[in-house]
Design a protein around this motif. Structure first.
Motif, PDB file in Angstrom:
ATOM      1  N   MET A 132       0.841  -1.178   0.000  1.00 29.21           N
ATOM      2  CA  MET A 132       0.000   0.000   0.000  1.00 29.21           C
ATOM      3  C   MET A 132       0.881   1.235   0.000  1.00 29.21           C
ATOM      4  O   MET A 132       1.333   1.675   1.044  1.00 29.21           O
ATOM      5  CB  MET A 132      -0.926  -0.014   1.195  1.00 29.21           C
ATOM      6  N   THR A 133       1.116   1.759  -1.151  1.00 23.54           N
ATOM      7  CA  THR A 133       1.904   2.976  -1.293  1.00 23.54           C
ATOM      8  C   THR A 133       1.163   3.916  -2.202  1.00 23.54           C
ATOM      9  O   THR A 133       0.071   3.627  -2.664  1.00 23.54           O
ATOM     10  CB  THR A 133       3.287   2.658  -1.896  1.00 23.54           C
ATOM     11  N   GLY A 151      -7.314   6.966  12.770  1.00 20.78           N
ATOM     12  CA  GLY A 151      -8.609   6.390  13.112  1.00 20.78           C
ATOM     13  C   GLY A 151      -9.447   6.074  11.885  1.00 20.78           C
ATOM     14  O   GLY A 151     -10.131   5.049  11.842  1.00 20.78           O
ATOM     15  N   LEU A 152      -9.386   6.938  10.885  1.00 22.25           N
ATOM     16  CA  LEU A 152     -10.139   6.659   9.657  1.00 22.25           C
ATOM     17  C   LEU A 152      -9.619   5.397   8.970  1.00 22.25           C
ATOM     18  O   LEU A 152     -10.399   4.572   8.500  1.00 22.25           O
ATOM     19  CB  LEU A 152     -10.061   7.840   8.694  1.00 22.25           C
ATOM     20  N   ILE A 153      -8.306   5.248   8.925  1.00 26.16           N
ATOM     21  CA  ILE A 153      -7.751   4.046   8.295  1.00 26.16           C
ATOM     22  C   ILE A 153      -8.112   2.808   9.112  1.00 26.16           C
ATOM     23  O   ILE A 153      -8.481   1.772   8.562  1.00 26.16           O
ATOM     24  CB  ILE A 153      -6.233   4.179   8.092  1.00 26.16           C
ATOM     25  N   LYS A 154      -8.040   2.910  10.450  1.00 23.72           N
ATOM     26  CA  LYS A 154      -8.443   1.779  11.286  1.00 23.72           C
ATOM     27  C   LYS A 154      -9.910   1.426  11.065  1.00 23.72           C
ATOM     28  O   LYS A 154     -10.276   0.250  10.971  1.00 23.72           O
ATOM     29  CB  LYS A 154      -8.203   2.108  12.760  1.00 23.72           C
ATOM     30  N   HIS A 155     -10.761   2.438  10.980  1.00 24.32           N
ATOM     31  CA  HIS A 155     -12.194   2.205  10.776  1.00 24.32           C
ATOM     32  C   HIS A 155     -12.456   1.518   9.439  1.00 24.32           C
ATOM     33  O   HIS A 155     -13.210   0.540   9.367  1.00 24.32           O
ATOM     34  CB  HIS A 155     -12.957   3.522  10.855  1.00 24.32           C
ATOM     35  N   VAL A 156     -11.827   2.021   8.379  1.00 26.22           N
ATOM     36  CA  VAL A 156     -12.020   1.414   7.061  1.00 26.22           C
ATOM     37  C   VAL A 156     -11.495  -0.018   7.051  1.00 26.22           C
ATOM     38  O   VAL A 156     -12.113  -0.919   6.475  1.00 26.22           O
ATOM     39  CB  VAL A 156     -11.374   2.291   5.963  1.00 26.22           C
ATOM     40  N   THR A 157     -10.383  -0.249   7.712  1.00 23.62           N
ATOM     41  CA  THR A 157      -9.829  -1.606   7.812  1.00 23.62           C
ATOM     42  C   THR A 157     -10.817  -2.532   8.509  1.00 23.62           C
ATOM     43  O   THR A 157     -11.111  -3.636   8.038  1.00 23.62           O
ATOM     44  CB  THR A 157      -8.495  -1.587   8.582  1.00 23.62           C
ATOM     45  N   SER A 158     -11.333  -2.091   9.631  1.00 18.72           N
ATOM     46  CA  SER A 158     -12.276  -2.894  10.409  1.00 18.72           C
ATOM     47  C   SER A 158     -13.568  -3.140   9.625  1.00 18.72           C
ATOM     48  O   SER A 158     -14.123  -4.243   9.649  1.00 18.72           O
ATOM     49  CB  SER A 158     -12.574  -2.177  11.721  1.00 18.72           C
ATOM     50  N   THR A 159     -14.026  -2.113   8.924  1.00 19.77           N
ATOM     51  CA  THR A 159     -15.242  -2.251   8.125  1.00 19.77           C
ATOM     52  C   THR A 159     -15.048  -3.271   7.016  1.00 19.77           C
ATOM     53  O   THR A 159     -15.891  -4.152   6.812  1.00 19.77           O
ATOM     54  CB  THR A 159     -15.645  -0.877   7.543  1.00 19.77           C
ATOM     55  N   GLU A 160     -13.929  -3.170   6.305  1.00 20.64           N
ATOM     56  CA  GLU A 160     -13.654  -4.131   5.229  1.00 20.64           C
ATOM     57  C   GLU A 160     -13.550  -5.546   5.793  1.00 20.64           C
ATOM     58  O   GLU A 160     -14.133  -6.485   5.242  1.00 20.64           O
ATOM     59  CB  GLU A 160     -12.371  -3.751   4.494  1.00 20.64           C
ATOM     60  N   GLN A 161     -12.846  -5.700   6.891  1.00 26.03           N
ATOM     61  CA  GLN A 161     -12.706  -7.024   7.492  1.00 26.03           C
ATOM     62  C   GLN A 161     -14.075  -7.572   7.904  1.00 26.03           C
ATOM     63  O   GLN A 161     -14.393  -8.734   7.654  1.00 26.03           O
ATOM     64  CB  GLN A 161     -11.786  -6.975   8.701  1.00 26.03           C
ATOM     65  N   GLY A 162     -14.887  -6.741   8.545  1.00 25.84           N
ATOM     66  CA  GLY A 162     -16.202  -7.189   8.995  1.00 25.84           C
ATOM     67  C   GLY A 162     -17.108  -7.623   7.857  1.00 25.84           C
ATOM     68  O   GLY A 162     -17.784  -8.659   7.934  1.00 25.84           O
ATOM     69  N   TRP A 163     -17.111  -6.852   6.780  1.00 25.33           N
ATOM     70  CA  TRP A 163     -17.949  -7.216   5.641  1.00 25.33           C
ATOM     71  C   TRP A 163     -17.424  -8.456   4.935  1.00 25.33           C
ATOM     72  O   TRP A 163     -18.209  -9.282   4.445  1.00 25.33           O
ATOM     73  CB  TRP A 163     -18.101  -6.047   4.678  1.00 25.33           C
ATOM     74  N   LEU A 164     -16.116  -8.623   4.875  1.00 25.83           N
ATOM     75  CA  LEU A 164     -15.600  -9.844   4.242  1.00 25.83           C
ATOM     76  C   LEU A 164     -15.827 -11.062   5.129  1.00 25.83           C
ATOM     77  O   LEU A 164     -16.044 -12.165   4.627  1.00 25.83           O
ATOM     78  CB  LEU A 164     -14.132  -9.670   3.859  1.00 25.83           C
ATOM     79  N   ASP A 165     -15.821 -10.872   6.445  1.00 27.70           N
ATOM     80  CA  ASP A 165     -16.232 -11.960   7.341  1.00 27.70           C
ATOM     81  C   ASP A 165     -17.680 -12.349   7.043  1.00 27.70           C
ATOM     82  O   ASP A 165     -18.030 -13.529   7.010  1.00 27.70           O
ATOM     83  CB  ASP A 165     -16.108 -11.546   8.811  1.00 27.70           C
ATOM     84  N   PHE A 166     -18.534 -11.359   6.813  1.00 33.48           N
ATOM     85  CA  PHE A 166     -19.937 -11.593   6.463  1.00 33.48           C
ATOM     86  C   PHE A 166     -20.033 -12.385   5.159  1.00 33.48           C
ATOM     87  O   PHE A 166     -20.833 -13.317   5.035  1.00 33.48           O
ATOM     88  CB  PHE A 166     -20.658 -10.249   6.346  1.00 33.48           C
ATOM     89  N   VAL A 167     -19.217 -12.026   4.171  1.00 31.94           N
ATOM     90  CA  VAL A 167     -19.208 -12.736   2.891  1.00 31.94           C
ATOM     91  C   VAL A 167     -18.881 -14.217   3.108  1.00 31.94           C
ATOM     92  O   VAL A 167     -19.511 -15.094   2.539  1.00 31.94           O
ATOM     93  CB  VAL A 167     -18.188 -12.080   1.922  1.00 31.94           C
ATOM     94  N   GLY A 197       2.096   0.170  11.893  1.00 33.63           N
ATOM     95  CA  GLY A 197       1.244  -0.937  12.326  1.00 33.63           C
ATOM     96  C   GLY A 197      -0.162  -0.858  11.749  1.00 33.63           C
ATOM     97  O   GLY A 197      -0.743  -1.868  11.345  1.00 33.63           O
ATOM     98  N   ILE A 198      -0.705   0.346  11.706  1.00 37.94           N
ATOM     99  CA  ILE A 198      -2.050   0.544  11.153  1.00 37.94           C
ATOM    100  C   ILE A 198      -2.060   0.198   9.666  1.00 37.94           C
ATOM    101  O   ILE A 198      -2.959  -0.487   9.179  1.00 37.94           O
ATOM    102  CB  ILE A 198      -2.522   1.990  11.412  1.00 37.94           C
ATOM    103  N   LEU A 199      -1.038   0.640   8.940  1.00 35.52           N
ATOM    104  CA  LEU A 199      -0.964   0.341   7.508  1.00 35.52           C
ATOM    105  C   LEU A 199      -0.703  -1.137   7.250  1.00 35.52           C
ATOM    106  O   LEU A 199      -1.255  -1.707   6.300  1.00 35.52           O
ATOM    107  CB  LEU A 199       0.112   1.198   6.840  1.00 35.52           C
ATOM    108  N   ALA A 200       0.100  -1.771   8.091  1.00 37.66           N
ATOM    109  CA  ALA A 200       0.367  -3.201   7.920  1.00 37.66           C
ATOM    110  C   ALA A 200      -0.928  -3.996   8.097  1.00 37.66           C
ATOM    111  O   ALA A 200      -1.198  -4.946   7.348  1.00 37.66           O
ATOM    112  CB  ALA A 200       1.428  -3.672   8.905  1.00 37.66           C
ATOM    113  N   ARG A 201      -1.725  -3.620   9.071  1.00 41.41           N
ATOM    114  CA  ARG A 201      -3.005  -4.304   9.299  1.00 41.41           C
ATOM    115  C   ARG A 201      -3.934  -4.110   8.099  1.00 41.41           C
ATOM    116  O   ARG A 201      -4.616  -5.048   7.651  1.00 41.41           O
ATOM    117  CB  ARG A 201      -3.657  -3.784  10.583  1.00 41.41           C
TER     118      ARG A 201
END
Length: 196
Positions: free
Chosen positions: A3-4, A58-74, A123-127
């Motif tokens: 991610m660059t 915080g925005l990057i963490k939120h987007v990360t968590s949102t993407e993870q949550g929706w893909l868990d749903f998938v 760490g946030i970007l790695a996640r």
């Protein structure tokens, strides 16, 4: 996938056109969000330069968590999105901010918008990169983007509503682009620079 600010790599040529297009659009949205933090330090990504409580990390963490949550749903269906309330707490209490206790999922969501002690930009970007790589693998491996799952029975979902995998991906793209715009405003407020 790294991610660059460089253009995102093209999805695998083995993907059908629709999957490749959706993943490319999501990669572009992620890259726009990531550009907003380039050149900043750990303290700057925690700054809240506007009247809101938003910060870049915080925005990057939120987007990360949102993407993870929706893909868990998938992958797992509605069981991946549990929104249970503590005993004796109603949705009305929760919405009004008068609940005696709050569920862990709500506390976690609130913390997603903050840079907590010990968290770093790296760490946030790695996640975020880990979640993005998983998304690409899940989407590549899915047999059909039209498969649907019922949404959890919570006040913000229409009763009986379902989401297709395709619509989930469109939602994740929309969420990411929306917050990339918010992040651009925050970045400009921090040091006058924009990511575009």
């Amino acid at each position: 996938m790294t991610m660059t600010s460089s253009p995102p790599t093209s999805p695998s040529p083995a993907l059908d056109g629709e999957r490749a297009d959706l993943l490319a659009e999501l990669a572009d949205a992620r890259a726009a969000l990531i550009r907003t933090v380039q050149g900043l330090g750990d303290e700057q990504i925690a700054e809240r330069p506007t009247v809101s409580a938003l910060c870049l990390g915080g925005l990057i963490k939120h987007v990360t968590s949102t993407e993870q949550g929706w893909l868990d749903f998938v992958v797992e269906g509605p069981s991946a999105m549990a929104f249970d309330l503590p005993e004796g707490v109603t949705w009305e209490d929760f919405a009004a901010g008068t609940a005696s206790t709050y569920p862990q999922w709500a506390i976690d969501r609130q913390n997603d918008f903050r840079v907590l002690p010990g968290e770093t930009l790296a760490g946030i970007l790695a996640r975020y990169e880990e979640v993005a790589a998983r998304t690409e693998k899940v989407v590549a491996d899915l047999p059909d983007l039209s498969v649907t799952h019922p949404l959890p029975d919570v006040p913000w979902n229409e009763p009986g509503a379902v989401r297709s995998i395709r619509r989930v991906l469109i939602h994740v793209i929309a969420e990411t682009t929306q917050h990339a715009g918010h992040a651009d405003i925050l970045r400009e407020a921090i040091d006058g620079q924009t990511s575009t």
